[in-house]
Design a protein around this motif. Sequence first.
Motif, short mmCIF file in Angstrom:
data_model
loop_
_atom_site.label_atom_id
_atom_site.label_comp_id
_atom_site.label_asym_id
_atom_site.label_seq_id
_atom_site.Cartn_x
_atom_site.Cartn_y
_atom_site.Cartn_z
N ALA A 1 1.36 12.95 -3.49
CA ALA A 1 0.10 12.22 -3.36
C ALA A 1 -0.14 11.74 -1.94
O ALA A 1 0.81 11.50 -1.21
N ARG B 1 5.63 3.89 -10.22
CA ARG B 1 4.23 3.61 -9.87
C ARG B 1 3.65 2.62 -10.87
O ARG B 1 4.14 2.50 -11.99
N HIS C 1 6.67 3.74 -0.96
CA HIS C 1 7.70 4.63 -1.50
C HIS C 1 9.06 4.11 -1.04
O HIS C 1 9.22 3.73 0.11
N ASN D 1 0.81 -1.20 0.00
CA ASN D 1 0.00 0.00 0.00
C ASN D 1 0.85 1.26 0.00
O ASN D 1 1.61 1.50 0.93
N ASN D 2 0.72 2.03 -1.06
CA ASN D 2 1.39 3.33 -1.19
C ASN D 2 2.89 3.26 -0.83
O ASN D 2 3.40 4.08 -0.09
N ARG E 1 7.92 5.53 2.80
CA ARG E 1 6.50 5.68 3.11
C ARG E 1 5.76 4.41 2.69
O ARG E 1 6.23 3.68 1.83
N GLY E 2 4.61 4.19 3.29
CA GLY E 2 3.76 3.08 2.87
C GLY E 2 3.97 1.83 3.69
O GLY E 2 4.81 1.80 4.61
N ASN F 1 7.38 5.30 -6.07
CA ASN F 1 6.63 6.49 -5.70
C ASN F 1 5.16 6.20 -5.46
O ASN F 1 4.28 6.87 -6.01
N GLY F 2 4.89 5.17 -4.67
CA GLY F 2 3.50 4.88 -4.35
C GLY F 2 3.00 3.66 -5.09
O GLY F 2 2.18 3.77 -6.00
N ASP G 1 0.85 0.26 -5.27
CA ASP G 1 -0.26 -0.47 -4.64
C ASP G 1 -0.43 -1.77 -5.40
O ASP G 1 -0.54 -1.77 -6.63
#
Lengths: 480, 442, 258
Positions: free
Chosen positions: C258, C226, C11, C8-9, C60-61, C21-22, C24
């Motif tokens: 985002a 992505r 990074h 999930n998301n 992140r994520g 970069n995100g 999913d």
Amino acid sequence: MSTTTPQIESLVRREYKEGFVTDIDADTLPPGLGEDVIRAISAKKEEPEFMLEWRLAAYRNWLTMKSPNWAHVDYPPIDFQKISYFSAPKTDGPKSLDEVDPKLLETYEKLGIPLEEQKALAGVAVDAVFDSVSVKTTFRDSLAKAGVIFCSISEAMQDHPELVREYLGSVVPTGDNFYAGLNSAVFSDGSFVYIPKGVRCPMELSTYFRINALNTGQFERTLIIADEGSYVSYLEGCTAPMRDENQLHAAVVELVAMKDAEIKYSTVQNWYPGDEHGRGGIYNFVTKRGACRGDNAKISWTQVETGSAITWKYPSVLLEGNGSVGEFYSVALTRNMQQADTGTKMIHIGKNTRSTIVSKGISAGRGQNAYRGLVKVLKAADNTRNYSQCDSLLIGDRCGAHTYPYMEVRNHTAQVEHEATTSKISEDQLFYCKQRGLSEEDAISMIVNGFCKEVFKELPMEFAVEAQKLLEISLEGAVG
Amino acid sequence: MTTAVEHYVAARNALVLPGTGLDWLDELRNAGTRRFSEKGFPTLRDENWRYTNIRPILKQNFTPVAVLEGSAGRTEGLSQHLLPGLGAYRFVFVDGHYVQELSDATGPARGVVAMPMADAVTRGLDGVKTWLGACVPEDRGGFTDLNTAYIEDGLYLHVDRGCHLEQPIEVVFISTEPGGQLIQPRNLFVLGENTRAHIIERYISPAGRSHLTNAVTELVACRSSVVEHTRLQEEGMDAFHIGGVFIRLHGDARVVSNNAALGSMIARTNLHVALQEEGACCHLYGVYLGNGRQHLDNFTQVDHRAPKCTSNEFYKGVLDDRARAVFHGRIIVREGAQKTDAQQQNRNLLLSGHAEVDTKPQLEIYADDVKCSHGATIGQLDDSAMFYLRSRGVDETTARGLLTYAFAADVINKISSAPVRNHLEGELGRKMFGVGRPEELS
Amino acid sequence: MNTMLSINNLHASVQGKAILNGIDLQVNPGEVHAIMGPNGSGKSTLANVLAGRDSYEVTRGEVLYNGENLLDWSVEQRACEGIFLAFQYPVEIPGVSNIYLMKAAVNARRKYRGMPEMPAVEFLKLIREKIKVVDMKEEFLHRSVNEGFSGGEKKRNEILQMAVIEPTLAILDETDSGLDIDALKIVADGVNSLRSEDRAFIVVTHYQRLLDYIVPDFVHVLAGGRIVKSGGKDLALELEKAGYGWIEIAPVAEAADA
């Protein structure tokens, strides 16, 4: 996952499991060195007169020598007057097993070297040397049937003085170097092997050295003669108790291989290395040299050096006979404050001689590990070949790895090649192993064992297993 | 009887050197004299000199040469020995002293100071005060101290930040009649930040008399400079030559050192490279060609003192007759010099049954995240290559020549200046085979 | 059906440079997902982040594996939990025999699960059976890991290890690169023979070619860190025709916001 220093620190802790002391009555000379001491040693051993003269000449020459300072090792000056040069458990030399002090048997049992023949490893005869004397040699009778002489060097002086007289000092002369000179003056015991012409020694021969007494130096002397066309494989192991004082071990090993003879000499050296602060441990200053006297003779040294506070040894081969072969395979591990300066000398004298050197150094903690080797090709040595490979592995950022090869070539038909690399364990290899599920410690152990494989495969089977285990235990914690 | 050391100290004290009376300079020279008096010349017992016996050098007391008065006569005919076509700024020193008539110092670019050391020290230029002696390491050895005791002439070069020298700077040291001279050039090259330069240092003695050259060169490569230093030792076969080259690299500097040893009866170069700051990179290429009874010794030391530096060393030697070569290659990686990449190769070719080689590469490593390796080989020409060429109809002598060229060429080819490359290739042919440069290579 | 892997998301960056970069992505047991994309799109980064290589920093994520936070685990724990990475560039380990490494790997997993070591005889039987799948000679077992192997042999060796280790989630990082068609078929057969209801695959590849032999359930196109397009197996064929040029690469800045 990277190997950080604190992790490494925390990992350099393991007990030296051979570090116990045997409580036994000993006959020990008071510390001190002089002609009277040498006379006393010689008298205790009831040596023939020529031996006393030989020792005294060596001693007088030694007095003119200086201790070597070129090695990459650092230690305070040794006070030779504070060392006791002779210590023997109070029994009268090697006898039948019933007469050997049970405490000694227990000691060797504990070290995994049973001296009862029925318990012994199949196919390995052992000479057990405890401090200054040989306490027991196993399988002598079965060896005698093959004509092989395997006994302590003290006995050899009594029973085979002509052999001792001819060969002792013929490879390592008494004035060869400072520690060999000292050894020649004061050596107390060691092993003697003679393999007659054409005989393939029916079992592995081995000597197990144990230093026990406090403030005692161990100065053993080993002499192995392989007559024409014979073969022998000889193993040597060493341990000592944990003590805060440094102890000196200055041995000399001489090998003589006649025409078509082969000697394979393996060492697993695990003297007490001292603690993590560098307190205690053995100074292992050893001269080992073999001479390929006849054509097509072969001498092969394999060593796994994990112990000792300081190791200073260069098992060498004089390639005198045409077509003779010298080999040196070495694994040296230093961790904590250990220092090693070890390597070999291959002196090509005869034509078509070949030598191979494979050295693997592993440094961890604050250990300093140096390979020092000489390949010398003399004028008449046509068509010689040498190949040397020295690899160093660094574990942690406070250790050192050094490589000092010397190549001296006086003949243009020689081919001499040397390669050396130094690196740390690659992060890619570690990641790969860990991705397959191995813990970091197992991964490192596996990679280090792989690094040493070329050397381990030269060891006799039982020793290879022991060496691998020793390395694993030594690395246990030495790595992060 | 006076010892060699006493002789050289006495000779030094009898000289009036330029700039005498300047405190900083007196101090520097006197320190050299003092250390030299204490330590003297190296002996075989010194680990770094174990293969080179300098006793033949000490048998004769060489004497310093006074400044040439109206150099006429002594410099006559010398210009023919200079390398044609270099297109360089040229500074010529005869028996250790600058000779303007032979030099071409017209107009090195703006931002460049190039002048005889004798002038530079007398003027007490800042660059000289700051850097003279600064690159010389602790374990400098007696010959370097001797040179420092006598600092007199040589080239002082200072290139200001950002200057790019399009043409090489050539410094030539010629020794002449009658022999017996002590010649001690002292050079200092300071390359400022972001500069580019190629300096060619050449030693010749066309008269072929016995003399002792004991030269010292210091080179400072400041941040991000790109420097090539080419040293050609082509003195006569009766000469003795000792050369110290001390190079210091600052951050991201890049130095290529080319070192060719062809001449002298006994020659030794001490090349010390200190990688002082992060990102510095050096390439050391060397070739030594010995014949007759020459003794050629190359001592090199690469000192990685900072992280992320790279060194790459490649030395090759060809030995014929009774020549003897020595190679010492020491690489030190200091504690904390992580991410060091240090490589070294030494290869030797023995053409005669009486030639000898001693090689001693060394790695001393005190950091763990490093990639270091060295390799050394000693051998003769590849039999199968010889056979191949001969099977194509090439006669044995030519085949040997070709393969020897090929062996040496990959080091010679690293030199950026084509006239220098051609000259060396020609000398290789003349020296080793009595022929010129083979057609195949031109 | 429980989701096996839930990204999930996500990074991630390498040496301060943002690569992912995100992302999913949901993977269920039994599924085969193909990740395609141009060079530098972040495909290999995704594979390495899932395996836990420490030079990749997750900024992140989250990644859940059977509901647990995968990113909290060490490399070897992930391996013991059933994640297997077939490397794009398998490393050589001199002196360590292939069979020894595999035995150590199998036993590490068993130890993790509280099982005793696999008896030697059983292990030998297992490996003899698996080696046939990848058409390798037995001598490869006794050679040092990947040392002196050709490119194709290294990749086959990865598949052999996968077959022996029997992972739950296998990630193939450009296993097809540098393979000729015969080797490609062998690799694909190896993978197909392992397909099962409770096992999932993530197949990272640049070319559609491999997907002729390993037919995916889903194809995702990665660009600029992505997933810019997802679809069924036909998407791969579309890509084959059109190339990657048509993909609109999402600006990094926008993704980062985002």
